[in-house]
Write a protein that holds these residues in place. Structure first.
Motif, short mmCIF file in Angstrom:
data_model
loop_
_atom_site.label_atom_id
_atom_site.label_comp_id
_atom_site.label_asym_id
_atom_site.label_seq_id
_atom_site.Cartn_x
_atom_site.Cartn_y
_atom_site.Cartn_z
N ARG A 64 0.79 -1.12 0.24
CA ARG A 64 -0.06 -0.06 0.06
C ARG A 64 0.97 1.40 0.21
NH1 ARG A 64 -3.79 -1.90 2.62
NH2 ARG A 64 -2.53 -1.88 4.73
N TRP A 89 -2.62 -7.59 -6.76
CA TRP A 89 -2.42 -6.24 -6.10
C TRP A 89 -2.37 -5.21 -6.95
CZ3 TRP A 89 -3.31 -5.87 -0.76
CH2 TRP A 89 -2.90 -4.74 0.05
N THR A 93 -4.75 -1.58 -3.82
CA THR A 93 -5.27 -2.61 -3.14
C THR A 93 -5.17 -3.71 -3.76
OG1 THR A 93 -7.23 -1.82 -4.62
CG2 THR A 93 -6.94 -0.83 -2.43
N ASN A 94 -5.92 -5.01 -3.03
CA ASN A 94 -6.03 -6.28 -3.65
C ASN A 94 -7.29 -6.42 -4.38
OD1 ASN A 94 -6.49 -8.95 -4.00
ND2 ASN A 94 -4.75 -9.36 -2.45
N ARG A 95 -7.21 -6.85 -5.51
CA ARG A 95 -8.44 -6.82 -6.34
C ARG A 95 -9.02 -8.12 -6.53
NH1 ARG A 95 -9.49 -1.44 -7.61
NH2 ARG A 95 -7.45 -0.40 -7.67
N GLU A 101 -9.27 -7.63 4.12
CA GLU A 101 -7.91 -6.66 4.50
C GLU A 101 -7.70 -7.18 5.77
OE1 GLU A 101 -5.27 -3.89 4.15
OE2 GLU A 101 -6.74 -4.35 2.62
#
Length: 130
Positions: A64, A89, A93-95, A101
């Motif tokens: 991040r 990522w 953000t993680n898609r 999270e």
């Protein structure tokens, strides 16, 4: 491996951009040459494409932070929106739709710290029973 001179690096980058411009006419999502300028490319130690359960809080915070300071963050976000990326990522953000999270790491006063001599230590949240 020998280091390239500055002009050689620019020539190589120009070649990538020219190739990408040609490819963008063939590819509906356009050029992705901006990826060569991303800060994530140099950090192969981080789990950019890991399964959601394999990304710990420190790795998530590191990724991040790198994304926030990336010079191509807006290009990355635009690519993700245009292509419908749903894994890995991207743009901070993680898609992955199944990704939860992890609790963010933080800082607390270290044992024995006083007002006159403050000391802080990192805290890694642990799952499980409290």
């Amino acid at each position: 491996m020998t280091a390239l001179s500055r002009s050689a690096r620019w020539a190589a980058l120009e070649a990538v951009w020219c190739e990408a411009a040609t490819a963008s006419t063939r590819h509906p999502l356009g050029s992705v040459a901006w990826q060569a300028l991303g800060t994530c490319g140099a950090r192969t130690d981080l789990p950019w494409t890991a399964e959601p359960g394999e990304i710990g809080p420190w790795d998530a915070e590191s990724m991040r932070t790198l994304c926030r300071s990336c010079p191509v963050l807006t290009d990355c976000a635009a690519y993700v929106d245009a292509s419908g990326v749903c894994a890995g990522w991207w743009a901070g953000t993680n898609r992955d739709p199944d990704y939860t999270e992890p609790e963010r790491p933080g800082w607390v006063k270290a044992p024995g710290a006083t007002g006159k001599h403050p000391a802080w230590q990192g805290v890694l949240p642990l799952g499980g029973a409290a």
